[in-house]
Design a protein around this motif. Sequence first.
Motif, PDB file in Angstrom:
ATOM      1  N   LYS A  56       0.830  -1.194   0.000  1.00 53.00           N
ATOM      2  CA  LYS A  56       0.000   0.000   0.000  1.00 53.00           C
ATOM      3  C   LYS A  56       0.873   1.256   0.000  1.00 53.00           C
ATOM      4  CE  LYS A  56      -3.782  -2.457   0.436  1.00 53.00           C
ATOM      5  NZ  LYS A  56      -4.745  -2.571  -0.668  1.00 53.00           N
ATOM      6  N   ASN A  57       0.479   2.230  -0.827  1.00 50.81           N
ATOM      7  CA  ASN A  57       1.189   3.503  -0.911  1.00 50.81           C
ATOM      8  C   ASN A  57       2.665   3.292  -1.273  1.00 50.81           C
ATOM      9  OD1 ASN A  57       1.560   6.321  -0.751  1.00 50.81           O
ATOM     10  ND2 ASN A  57       2.141   6.208   1.405  1.00 50.81           N
ATOM     11  N   CYS A  58       2.928   2.354  -2.178  1.00 51.77           N
ATOM     12  CA  CYS A  58       4.307   2.022  -2.562  1.00 51.77           C
ATOM     13  C   CYS A  58       4.562   2.320  -4.038  1.00 51.77           C
ATOM     14  CB  CYS A  58       4.593   0.541  -2.301  1.00 51.77           C
ATOM     15  SG  CYS A  58       4.819   0.157  -0.572  1.00 51.77           S
ATOM     16  N   LEU A  59       5.815   2.641  -4.322  1.00 58.30           N
ATOM     17  CA  LEU A  59       6.246   2.951  -5.680  1.00 58.30           C
ATOM     18  C   LEU A  59       7.484   2.112  -5.966  1.00 58.30           C
ATOM     19  CD1 LEU A  59       5.477   4.969  -7.949  1.00 58.30           C
ATOM     20  CD2 LEU A  59       7.115   6.556  -6.955  1.00 58.30           C
ATOM     21  N   SER A  60       7.394   1.218  -6.956  1.00 56.28           N
ATOM     22  CA  SER A  60       8.526   0.360  -7.306  1.00 56.28           C
ATOM     23  C   SER A  60       9.248   0.921  -8.516  1.00 56.28           C
ATOM     24  CB  SER A  60       8.036  -1.057  -7.612  1.00 56.28           C
ATOM     25  OG  SER A  60       9.082  -1.839  -8.180  1.00 56.28           O
ATOM     26  N   ASN A  61      10.565   0.785  -8.542  1.00 56.73           N
ATOM     27  CA  ASN A  61      11.324   1.255  -9.705  1.00 56.73           C
ATOM     28  C   ASN A  61      10.997   0.439 -10.949  1.00 56.73           C
ATOM     29  OD1 ASN A  61      12.855  -1.090  -8.681  1.00 56.73           O
ATOM     30  ND2 ASN A  61      14.370  -0.513 -10.202  1.00 56.73           N
ATOM     31  N   ARG A  62      10.397  -0.745 -10.775  1.00 53.74           N
ATOM     32  CA  ARG A  62      10.041  -1.594 -11.913  1.00 53.74           C
ATOM     33  C   ARG A  62       8.832  -1.050 -12.667  1.00 53.74           C
ATOM     34  NH1 ARG A  62      13.338  -6.088 -13.455  1.00 53.74           N
ATOM     35  NH2 ARG A  62      14.580  -6.640 -11.639  1.00 53.74           N
ATOM     36  N   GLY A  63       8.007  -0.237 -12.004  1.00 54.17           N
ATOM     37  CA  GLY A  63       6.819   0.303 -12.654  1.00 54.17           C
ATOM     38  C   GLY A  63       5.714  -0.713 -12.807  1.00 54.17           C
ATOM     39  N   LEU A  64       5.858  -1.881 -12.178  1.00 50.46           N
ATOM     40  CA  LEU A  64       4.872  -2.944 -12.285  1.00 50.46           C
ATOM     41  C   LEU A  64       4.491  -3.446 -10.902  1.00 50.46           C
ATOM     42  CD1 LEU A  64       6.581  -4.966 -15.139  1.00 50.46           C
ATOM     43  CD2 LEU A  64       4.353  -3.891 -15.336  1.00 50.46           C
ATOM     44  N   THR A  65       3.239  -3.858 -10.747  1.00 48.20           N
ATOM     45  CA  THR A  65       2.798  -4.468  -9.496  1.00 48.20           C
ATOM     46  C   THR A  65       3.235  -5.928  -9.440  1.00 48.20           C
ATOM     47  OG1 THR A  65       0.867  -3.029  -9.533  1.00 48.20           O
ATOM     48  CG2 THR A  65       0.789  -4.883  -8.037  1.00 48.20           C
ATOM     49  N   VAL A  66       3.173  -6.595 -10.584  1.00 55.26           N
ATOM     50  CA  VAL A  66       3.561  -7.996 -10.690  1.00 55.26           C
ATOM     51  C   VAL A  66       4.507  -8.140 -11.877  1.00 55.26           C
ATOM     52  CG1 VAL A  66       2.734 -10.358 -11.005  1.00 55.26           C
ATOM     53  CG2 VAL A  66       1.332  -8.718  -9.761  1.00 55.26           C
ATOM     54  N   PHE A  67       5.629  -8.811 -11.672  1.00 58.95           N
ATOM     55  CA  PHE A  67       6.588  -8.985 -12.763  1.00 58.95           C
ATOM     56  C   PHE A  67       7.435 -10.228 -12.498  1.00 58.95           C
ATOM     57  CE2 PHE A  67       8.328  -6.160  -9.573  1.00 58.95           C
ATOM     58  CZ  PHE A  67       9.608  -6.648  -9.341  1.00 58.95           C
TER      59      PHE A  67
ATOM     60  N   MET B   2      20.979 -10.624  -8.222  1.00 59.45           N
ATOM     61  CA  MET B   2      20.513  -9.433  -8.921  1.00 59.45           C
ATOM     62  C   MET B   2      19.439  -8.734  -8.091  1.00 59.45           C
ATOM     63  SD  MET B   2      18.136 -10.626 -12.123  1.00 59.45           S
ATOM     64  CE  MET B   2      18.023  -8.921 -12.650  1.00 59.45           C
ATOM     65  N   VAL B   3      19.313  -7.413  -8.325  1.00 56.62           N
ATOM     66  CA  VAL B   3      18.312  -6.637  -7.607  1.00 56.62           C
ATOM     67  C   VAL B   3      16.931  -7.015  -8.108  1.00 56.62           C
ATOM     68  CG1 VAL B   3      17.394  -4.316  -7.200  1.00 56.62           C
ATOM     69  CG2 VAL B   3      19.865  -4.702  -7.163  1.00 56.62           C
ATOM     70  N   SER B   4      16.050  -7.343  -7.177  1.00 54.73           N
ATOM     71  CA  SER B   4      14.657  -7.625  -7.529  1.00 54.73           C
ATOM     72  C   SER B   4      13.919  -6.313  -7.766  1.00 54.73           C
ATOM     73  CB  SER B   4      13.980  -8.415  -6.411  1.00 54.73           C
ATOM     74  OG  SER B   4      12.588  -8.473  -6.601  1.00 54.73           O
ATOM     75  N   GLN B   5      13.996  -5.391  -6.789  1.00 51.02           N
ATOM     76  CA  GLN B   5      13.340  -4.089  -6.951  1.00 51.02           C
ATOM     77  C   GLN B   5      13.772  -3.137  -5.843  1.00 51.02           C
ATOM     78  OE1 GLN B   5       9.058  -4.236  -6.413  1.00 51.02           O
ATOM     79  NE2 GLN B   5       9.196  -5.633  -4.686  1.00 51.02           N
ATOM     80  N   HIS B   6      13.578  -1.855  -6.101  1.00 49.45           N
ATOM     81  CA  HIS B   6      13.675  -0.804  -5.090  1.00 49.45           C
ATOM     82  C   HIS B   6      12.270  -0.254  -4.891  1.00 49.45           C
ATOM     83  CE1 HIS B   6      18.044  -0.789  -5.638  1.00 49.45           C
ATOM     84  NE2 HIS B   6      17.847  -0.652  -6.946  1.00 49.45           N
ATOM     85  N   VAL B   7      11.886  -0.004  -3.653  1.00 47.21           N
ATOM     86  CA  VAL B   7      10.538   0.493  -3.361  1.00 47.21           C
ATOM     87  C   VAL B   7      10.626   1.696  -2.426  1.00 47.21           C
ATOM     88  CG1 VAL B   7       8.313  -0.067  -2.294  1.00 47.21           C
ATOM     89  CG2 VAL B   7       9.472  -1.763  -3.705  1.00 47.21           C
TER      90      VAL B   7
END
Length: 614
Positions: free
Chosen positions: A570-581, A591-596
């Motif tokens: 909730k109220n999160c922003l991922s550098n991936r730009g996707l909710t599911v990937f 490897m980096v999974s994501q930054h939030v």
Amino acid sequence: QKVTRSESSQAKKSQHAEEAIFYMNCRAAYLTVLKSSLENIKSKEQLSLVLQQAGRNPSQKTVNKYWTSQTSTLNFDDFCTILKKEKPATKTELLEAFGKIDTDNTGYILHDELCRILTTRGEKMTRDEVSAITKQADFNCSGKLDYNKFCDLYITTSERCCKTAREKLEVDSRLRQQQFGSQAETSTEGIIVSKPSPRVSRKTDHKLAPTKGDSRTPSRPSSAQSCKASISTTISMGASSNRNTKLIEPDTIKEWQCAQSKGCFYLEEDGEIISHKYKLHLPQRSTVCITIKPLNVRQVEGKSCHWLSVDTALYILKENETQENLQLVSFTEQQNKEMFGWKGELGSGIYWLLPFTTGCRLKKVKPQITGEAKLVYRGEDGELTLTKEFRAALLDIFETIDLDGNGLLSLEEYNFFELRTSGEKCDEEAWAVCKENFDMRKNELTRQGFMDLNLMEANDREGDPSDLWVTLLSLGYNKALEMTEACPFVIDIYAEKCKPRIKAIYLEAGSWQLNRAICKSVVNKGEAKVMDGCENIIIYTYKVGRRITSVIENKSEKKVIVHVNNEQSKNCLSNRGLTVFAVEVAPKSMMVSQHVMPLNEQEEWLYNCVHSLL
């Protein structure tokens, strides 16, 4: 200030919503050709087909640009990146192309002429293919093609393709939820489900405790049910008023010797971020304090400084025998408002300082600008003059590229500017010519000299601002002269026992050394969880300041595909730009999974991520 924060929050939510729509369109097109978002594109023909389903009409040259002799497959993330670069053709662009053939501006092209051009130029068509076009009654009559009607039909067909793909995705809820998750459940509204708390709470179980007024939902999504193994990580974060303000710059440091350098993160057209890279020289062992923060250049009333909210970090690497063999020493993890820093002891020698930003805040934004700022005008005497707004922007640019902050531009500093804006460097001979024509002191360009240099460029084009806009856009400015795709920063180094020296060496994208340093820092500092049912896959999660980073380590001998699901965040922003990937991890690698980061820092946020092995 409240109004400004509210407007900024609304703008972020609007941007997030637009990105969600973009990725929904990407997924819709992808699923029209392939069975799953995790299935790869395996041929040029598939790539061409899936691009057409997304409303593009790629030439063979365009397809070859992305499918080279070294390409064996492209995944969904690759496809999204291609769509960001390859914009759909507009009617204006099509009419301009036809206008080059119809030099008399009649609105028609003779079939014979069209056939001659299409069968002899560019990617040559066969006569049968051309005949299929000219037989269409919708835009042909009396041996002529009405290209205005053709363009209308082209645009309509393209839009219909996209609409049909979206409708198919909407109708098939199995595809929408299992392959990608429900986009409607993303955090664009910033809904909070946990109580205000400055404390970080970690839960290792696979269930979220229900909150008052909310029904309980499993943290493991339906799409994970067919997976071999999974692991869930939950972190609850308070609003920014509760952020850690650990002091990293005590009064005693002010008496230490200091070195400073500025720099900048620039956003490339494809979303990649480049920045300056630095060498630090310490003549002897000393306790040091190193900080980085966004550079607060001149602020115009009524205009928000987008870059001040961008996250920054600095990774410190020790140079050994060769530049290739850099060892991670530490990174800036202590925070004081927008500043991040590190304090510790360093031995004498050469160190590399690699700036980093996650890309959560510094990312491509759909322009909302309707007009274009004026850069130059002719005065009463007929001479060209820089507008007040353009002069102000140039002063900000000068402040940013004046890396050592002495109020002058050396040849080295100017060349970083030239490499960014034109891709070329200015040699000593050309610099000597500049010295003859523009104001310089001690062989360095003054602010006035920099202004005059840009005015000369406008005069060279007789007032045409095209080249000036190329410069501005490459430096992260939009058409309203707002810096939205760059983030200037400043690095300060304090040393107790010696005079530190810092020098900018490169302006480039993040290297493999930076990526390795990020992974190592998360592995060393973060919480490790072995994936249930698969001991060779480990998920590391680390919270630093207002950022959460996760890293996937694959200890097995085979590559793995890990499904990442943020639907319950909730109220999160991922550098991936996707909710599911999905993330593909090579054997024996990390490897980096994501930054939030929080979408709205004034509200609580909940990070709830499920990593599943397919």
